[in-house]
Write a protein that holds these residues in place. Structure first.
Motif, PDB file in Angstrom:
ATOM      1  N   MET A 107      12.945 -14.655  29.670  1.00  0.00           N
ATOM      2  CA  MET A 107      13.368 -15.615  28.663  1.00  0.00           C
ATOM      3  C   MET A 107      12.517 -15.480  27.399  1.00  0.00           C
ATOM      4  O   MET A 107      13.037 -15.491  26.285  1.00  0.00           O
ATOM      5  N   VAL A 108      11.218 -15.327  27.572  1.00  0.00           N
ATOM      6  CA  VAL A 108      10.327 -15.160  26.418  1.00  0.00           C
ATOM      7  C   VAL A 108      10.644 -13.841  25.697  1.00  0.00           C
ATOM      8  O   VAL A 108      10.693 -13.796  24.466  1.00  0.00           O
ATOM      9  N   LEU A 109      10.875 -12.774  26.449  1.00  0.00           N
ATOM     10  CA  LEU A 109      11.221 -11.478  25.860  1.00  0.00           C
ATOM     11  C   LEU A 109      12.500 -11.582  25.036  1.00  0.00           C
ATOM     12  O   LEU A 109      12.576 -11.053  23.925  1.00  0.00           O
ATOM     13  N   ASN A 110      13.485 -12.296  25.552  1.00  0.00           N
ATOM     14  CA  ASN A 110      14.726 -12.479  24.797  1.00  0.00           C
ATOM     15  C   ASN A 110      14.533 -13.390  23.598  1.00  0.00           C
ATOM     16  O   ASN A 110      15.173 -13.202  22.567  1.00  0.00           O
ATOM     17  N   PHE A 111      13.658 -14.362  23.711  1.00  0.00           N
ATOM     18  CA  PHE A 111      13.369 -15.227  22.565  1.00  0.00           C
ATOM     19  C   PHE A 111      12.697 -14.433  21.447  1.00  0.00           C
ATOM     20  O   PHE A 111      13.042 -14.578  20.278  1.00  0.00           O
ATOM     21  N   VAL A 112      11.768 -13.584  21.832  1.00  0.00           N
ATOM     22  CA  VAL A 112      11.054 -12.785  20.844  1.00  0.00           C
ATOM     23  C   VAL A 112      11.993 -11.786  20.172  1.00  0.00           C
ATOM     24  O   VAL A 112      11.830 -11.460  19.004  1.00  0.00           O
ATOM     25  N   SER A 113      13.003 -11.329  20.892  1.00  0.00           N
ATOM     26  CA  SER A 113      13.933 -10.366  20.300  1.00  0.00           C
ATOM     27  C   SER A 113      15.150 -11.037  19.654  1.00  0.00           C
ATOM     28  O   SER A 113      16.127 -10.358  19.339  1.00  0.00           O
ATOM     29  N   LEU A 114      15.090 -12.337  19.426  1.00  0.00           N
ATOM     30  CA  LEU A 114      16.196 -13.052  18.771  1.00  0.00           C
ATOM     31  C   LEU A 114      16.593 -12.443  17.420  1.00  0.00           C
ATOM     32  O   LEU A 114      17.783 -12.270  17.164  1.00  0.00           O
ATOM     33  N   PRO A 115      15.657 -12.122  16.525  1.00  0.00           N
ATOM     34  CA  PRO A 115      16.076 -11.577  15.228  1.00  0.00           C
ATOM     35  C   PRO A 115      16.714 -10.190  15.318  1.00  0.00           C
ATOM     36  O   PRO A 115      17.439  -9.775  14.429  1.00  0.00           O
ATOM     37  N   MET A 124      21.465 -14.431  26.958  1.00  0.00           N
ATOM     38  CA  MET A 124      20.509 -14.078  28.009  1.00  0.00           C
ATOM     39  C   MET A 124      19.535 -15.227  28.285  1.00  0.00           C
ATOM     40  O   MET A 124      19.170 -15.461  29.433  1.00  0.00           O
ATOM     41  N   ILE A 125      19.118 -15.946  27.266  1.00  0.00           N
ATOM     42  CA  ILE A 125      18.232 -17.101  27.463  1.00  0.00           C
ATOM     43  C   ILE A 125      18.952 -18.168  28.289  1.00  0.00           C
ATOM     44  O   ILE A 125      18.373 -18.768  29.198  1.00  0.00           O
TER      45      ILE A 125
END
Length: 142
Positions: A107-115, A124-125
């Motif tokens: 979840m954190v990895l997908n949040f960081v790759s939001l932009p 995915m989150i």
């Protein structure tokens, strides 16, 4: 008096079996969903490696990694997610325990790759949140 105790025991047993069946189904669904999430992350990583024009390149982003680096991160993480999903489907308690931390990191990895890929990251989150709920929903372990 013995009649009431015998009639109460099957009812309690039936409620327990229904609850365990429901809880087992939720965990089974979480394992399946985690396996699918791993495959999707793997495919996302392959897409970033081979077709990186699909992704948005944001130069002023704090986590300014190359799209190829993001691709390798998602590719490796997809394999880890799929392996842990398989452990959950196998009914292993360690799969559920490790699954919570793995999904949290995903979840954190997908949040960081939001932009870089916003819509896919949000989907995915949401899947990660549902998997976390499903892994925590059952309070009794077989």
């Amino acid at each position: 008096m013995s009649t009431s105790s015998t009639s109460s025991t099957p009812s309690t047993s039936a409620n327990t079996e229904t609850r365990r069946g429901w809880g087992h189904g939720v965990v089974l669904f979480a394992g399946t969903l985690m396996l699918v999430l791993g495959i999707l992350e793997f495919l996302r990583g392959l897409t970033a490696l081979f077709e990186n024009t699909l992704f948005v390149n944001t130069p002023d982003y704090i986590f300014a990694l190359d799209v190829t680096t993001w691709g390798w991160l998602h590719l490796i993480w997809g394999v880890v997610l799929a392996a842990v999903g398989g452990a959950i489907l196998a009914g292993r308690l360690v799969g559920r325990i490790v699954g919570l931390s793995i999904v949290t990191i995903a979840m954190v990895l997908n949040f960081v790759s939001l932009p870089i890929y916003p819509l896919w990251s949000v989907v995915m989150i949401a899947l990660c949140i549902f998997i976390m709920w499903a892994l925590c929903a059952e309070d009794s372990v077989d």
